[in-house]
Design a protein around this motif. Structure first.
Motif, PDB file in Angstrom:
ATOM      1  N   GLN A  73       0.849  -1.193   0.000  1.00  0.00           N
ATOM      2  CA  GLN A  73       0.000   0.000   0.000  1.00  0.00           C
ATOM      3  C   GLN A  73       0.886   1.245   0.000  1.00  0.00           C
ATOM      4  O   GLN A  73       2.019   1.218   0.478  1.00  0.00           O
ATOM      5  CB  GLN A  73      -0.901   0.001   1.235  1.00  0.00           C
ATOM      6  CG  GLN A  73      -1.930   1.119   1.279  1.00  0.00           C
ATOM      7  CD  GLN A  73      -2.885   1.098   0.113  1.00  0.00           C
ATOM      8  OE1 GLN A  73      -2.638   1.787  -0.883  1.00  0.00           O
ATOM      9  NE2 GLN A  73      -3.941   0.291   0.203  1.00  0.00           N
ATOM     10  N   HIS A  74       0.392   2.340  -0.520  1.00  0.00           N
ATOM     11  CA  HIS A  74       1.181   3.575  -0.570  1.00  0.00           C
ATOM     12  C   HIS A  74       1.495   4.073   0.844  1.00  0.00           C
ATOM     13  O   HIS A  74       0.588   4.160   1.681  1.00  0.00           O
ATOM     14  CB  HIS A  74       0.425   4.658  -1.341  1.00  0.00           C
ATOM     15  CG  HIS A  74       0.239   4.355  -2.784  1.00  0.00           C
ATOM     16  ND1 HIS A  74       1.245   4.502  -3.710  1.00  0.00           N
ATOM     17  CD2 HIS A  74      -0.831   3.870  -3.465  1.00  0.00           C
ATOM     18  CE1 HIS A  74       0.805   4.147  -4.901  1.00  0.00           C
ATOM     19  NE2 HIS A  74      -0.446   3.754  -4.782  1.00  0.00           N
ATOM     20  N   PRO A  75       2.743   4.416   1.114  1.00  0.00           N
ATOM     21  CA  PRO A  75       3.101   4.857   2.467  1.00  0.00           C
ATOM     22  C   PRO A  75       2.367   6.125   2.885  1.00  0.00           C
ATOM     23  O   PRO A  75       1.980   6.271   4.040  1.00  0.00           O
ATOM     24  CB  PRO A  75       4.614   5.076   2.388  1.00  0.00           C
ATOM     25  CG  PRO A  75       4.914   5.255   0.939  1.00  0.00           C
ATOM     26  CD  PRO A  75       3.920   4.399   0.221  1.00  0.00           C
ATOM     27  N   LEU A  78      -1.157   5.073   3.895  1.00  0.00           N
ATOM     28  CA  LEU A  78      -1.146   4.377   5.182  1.00  0.00           C
ATOM     29  C   LEU A  78      -0.932   5.357   6.337  1.00  0.00           C
ATOM     30  O   LEU A  78      -1.605   5.276   7.366  1.00  0.00           O
ATOM     31  CB  LEU A  78      -0.041   3.311   5.198  1.00  0.00           C
ATOM     32  CG  LEU A  78      -0.300   2.036   4.410  1.00  0.00           C
ATOM     33  CD1 LEU A  78       0.940   1.147   4.451  1.00  0.00           C
ATOM     34  CD2 LEU A  78      -1.502   1.279   4.965  1.00  0.00           C
ATOM     35  N   ALA A 111       4.350   2.994   8.098  1.00  0.00           N
ATOM     36  CA  ALA A 111       3.854   3.098   6.728  1.00  0.00           C
ATOM     37  C   ALA A 111       4.923   2.678   5.719  1.00  0.00           C
ATOM     38  O   ALA A 111       4.638   1.963   4.753  1.00  0.00           O
ATOM     39  CB  ALA A 111       3.390   4.528   6.448  1.00  0.00           C
ATOM     40  N   SER A 115       4.545  -0.666   3.259  1.00  0.00           N
ATOM     41  CA  SER A 115       4.537  -0.373   1.824  1.00  0.00           C
ATOM     42  C   SER A 115       5.670  -1.075   1.092  1.00  0.00           C
ATOM     43  O   SER A 115       5.583  -1.318  -0.117  1.00  0.00           O
ATOM     44  CB  SER A 115       4.630   1.135   1.587  1.00  0.00           C
ATOM     45  OG  SER A 115       5.916   1.626   1.947  1.00  0.00           O
ATOM     46  N   SER A 116       6.739  -1.400   1.816  1.00  0.00           N
ATOM     47  CA  SER A 116       7.894  -2.048   1.186  1.00  0.00           C
ATOM     48  C   SER A 116       7.695  -3.550   0.979  1.00  0.00           C
ATOM     49  O   SER A 116       8.471  -4.196   0.283  1.00  0.00           O
ATOM     50  CB  SER A 116       9.147  -1.823   2.033  1.00  0.00           C
ATOM     51  OG  SER A 116       9.078  -2.562   3.254  1.00  0.00           O
ATOM     52  N   ARG A 165      -4.248   1.853  -2.960  1.00  0.00           N
ATOM     53  CA  ARG A 165      -4.079   0.695  -3.830  1.00  0.00           C
ATOM     54  C   ARG A 165      -5.218  -0.272  -3.505  1.00  0.00           C
ATOM     55  O   ARG A 165      -5.436  -0.640  -2.346  1.00  0.00           O
ATOM     56  CB  ARG A 165      -2.727   0.013  -3.549  1.00  0.00           C
ATOM     57  CG  ARG A 165      -2.535  -1.300  -4.309  1.00  0.00           C
ATOM     58  CD  ARG A 165      -1.333  -2.076  -3.750  1.00  0.00           C
ATOM     59  NE  ARG A 165      -1.283  -3.405  -4.326  1.00  0.00           N
ATOM     60  CZ  ARG A 165      -0.464  -3.778  -5.322  1.00  0.00           C
ATOM     61  NH1 ARG A 165       0.369  -2.897  -5.821  1.00  0.00           N
ATOM     62  NH2 ARG A 165      -0.487  -4.996  -5.796  1.00  0.00           N
TER      63      ARG A 165
END
Length: 216
Positions: A73-75, A78, A111, A115-116, A165
């Motif tokens: 998910q996009h940091p 989040l 976040a 995301s990673s 996302r």
């Protein structure tokens, strides 16, 4: 004896400087005490292991459909959701409690961590419903005024820094969020989702959720 006249402005300036000089040690001591009172920042491993992993999995791949997948998910998205939970802009008895004492630096680190993580592969459910979902996702429904999801979330459902996302999300979770948007239970995000969700039929919600869940 003669007296030396002093400019009143200069006198006030000297008195103010003296007071500031006398107050400086107390101010420094107060700042030091405040800094010492703040607990040290917790590590991502500590927070994930103690809170997040139970529902969302150690790497953001929640096993239960009622909890969202966080991996990939996009940091920025989040971090916004965590701040909104913490500050009361998004309501959830569970998440508000989990996020209530998170500091901004810890939220940013969490976040970035989730995301990673790579998103796991998904399997498509009911093929016929998925086909309906794909049509709605890519073309919308011009008869009811529902726009294509791709117009905001992208052709692959990967979203943006401001928009989530969707690809690979649990279908049941997607259904719950669309219901919450429709019933105005979720108000911390783009208000356009209220009107979109209100126009979707139950079958369309189910079809969209199945298709979105199959995206990579």
């Amino acid at each position: 004896m003669s007296r030396i006249a002093m400019n009143p402005y200069l006198l006030r300036l000297l008195l103010t400087s003296a007071l500031l000089w006398l107050a400086a040690p107390a101010a420094i001591a107060a700042d030091t005490a405040t800094a010492a009172a703040e607990p040290p920042l917790r590590s991502v491993a500590e927070i994930v292991g103690g809170r997040c992993a139970l529902c969302h999995g150690a790497n953001g791949e929640s096993a239960s459909a009622i909890y969202p997948r966080l991996a990939a998910q996009h940091p920025e998205y989040l971090a916004k959701q965590l701040r909104d939970f913490r500050d009361g802009r998004r309501k959830s008895d569970t998440m508000s409690d989990m996020a209530r004492d998170l500091r901004d630096e810890e939220i940013t680190a969490l976040a970035a961590f989730f995301s990673s993580k790579p998103a796991a592969a998904r399997q498509r459910g009911d093929q016929e419903l998925a086909a309906v979902g794909r049509y709605l996702f890519t073309k919308g429904n011009r008869w009811s005024g529902v726009p294509a999801c791709t117009s905001c979330h992208g052709a692959d459902g990967h979203g943006t820094a401001e928009l989530p996302r969707l690809a690979g999300q649990h279908p049941a979770y997607i259904e719950t969020q669309l219901k919450d948007f429709n019933e105005r239970q979720r108000n911390n995000d783009n208000a356009i989702m209220h009107s979109i969700a209100a126009k979707l039929t139950e079958m369309e919600v189910n079809a969209l959720s199945i298709y979105i869940g199959s995206l990579q």
